[in-house]
Write an enzyme that holds these catalytic residues in place. Structure first.
Site, PDB file in Angstrom:
ATOM      1  N   ARG A  44       6.160   1.450   2.419  1.00 33.61           N
ATOM      2  CA  ARG A  44       7.099   2.103   1.744  1.00 33.61           C
ATOM      3  C   ARG A  44       8.517   1.636   2.127  1.00 33.61           C
ATOM      4  NH1 ARG A  44       3.600   6.489   2.384  1.00 33.61           N
ATOM      5  NH2 ARG A  44       4.992   7.262   3.835  1.00 33.61           N
TER       6      ARG A  44
ATOM      7  N   ARG B 290       0.442   4.389   0.421  1.00 28.92           N
ATOM      8  CA  ARG B 290       0.056   5.269   1.318  1.00 28.92           C
ATOM      9  C   ARG B 290       0.624   4.926   2.883  1.00 28.92           C
ATOM     10  NH1 ARG B 290      -5.774   7.426   1.201  1.00 28.92           N
ATOM     11  NH2 ARG B 290      -4.654   9.223   1.699  1.00 28.92           N
ATOM     12  N   CYS B 291       1.025   3.842   2.863  1.00 23.25           N
ATOM     13  CA  CYS B 291       1.415   3.203   4.321  1.00 23.25           C
ATOM     14  C   CYS B 291       3.068   3.524   4.489  1.00 23.25           C
ATOM     15  CB  CYS B 291       1.199   1.696   4.566  1.00 23.25           C
ATOM     16  SG  CYS B 291       1.914   0.921   5.877  1.00 23.25           S
ATOM     17  N   SER B 292       3.226   4.089   5.466  1.00 19.64           N
ATOM     18  CA  SER B 292       4.863   4.227   5.575  1.00 19.64           C
ATOM     19  C   SER B 292       5.738   3.054   5.748  1.00 19.64           C
ATOM     20  CB  SER B 292       4.983   5.456   6.792  1.00 19.64           C
ATOM     21  OG  SER B 292       4.786   4.870   7.979  1.00 19.64           O
TER      22      SER B 292
ATOM     23  N   ASN C  78       0.850  -1.320  -0.026  1.00 19.81           N
ATOM     24  CA  ASN C  78      -0.088   0.267   0.006  1.00 19.81           C
ATOM     25  C   ASN C  78       0.886   1.158  -0.156  1.00 19.81           C
ATOM     26  OD1 ASN C  78      -1.740   2.174   0.388  1.00 19.81           O
ATOM     27  ND2 ASN C  78      -2.755   1.366   2.399  1.00 19.81           N
TER      28      ASN C  78
END
Length: 118
Positions: free
Chosen positions: A15, A10-12, A8
């Site tokens: 990433r 948008r998920c730190s 995802n």
């Protein structure tokens, strides 16, 4: 090494896990699971590779989980896998699978991926 990451962007944590994999010189297959959710059979396979029941793949803090009025029994792997396929936002993230060993990990914390990479 053949890695797949259920990612995802948008998920730190997701990433950072992806970056750790790339920093190791590996370009994984990236599955954007919110756009292309795994089906129930894939979710059961992920749970087996993690060595966990399907309930362990649920992010129980997510509002979609807390507000669900159609949630099946938490000990029914098949029903939970069906439900999770329809509600992928609740899937633990990121999940990284090593096709060579058949193992998987949840990248929380992201450094867990180092276990798969040796």
């Amino acid at each position: 090494m053949a890695l797949t990451i259920y990612h995802n962007p948008r998920c730190s944590k997701s990433r950072k896990t992806l970056q750790l994999i790339r920093d190791a010189g590996i370009e994984p297959v990236i599955v954007l699971y919110l756009k292309n959710p795994p089906d129930a059979a894939q979710i059961i396979e992920l749970a087996e590779r993690l060595g966990e029941p399907v309930v362990a793949l649920l992010r129980q803090g997510e509002s979609e989980f807390k507000q669900a009025d159609d949630l099946p029994a938490l000990d029914d792997d098949q029903a939970l896998a069906d439900w999770l396929s329809a509600h992928p936002i609740v899937l633990q993230r990121p999940i990284v699978v090593d096709a060579d060993s058949g193992r998987a990990i949840v990248g929380r914390p992201p450094e867990n991926v180092e276990e798969l990479m040796g």
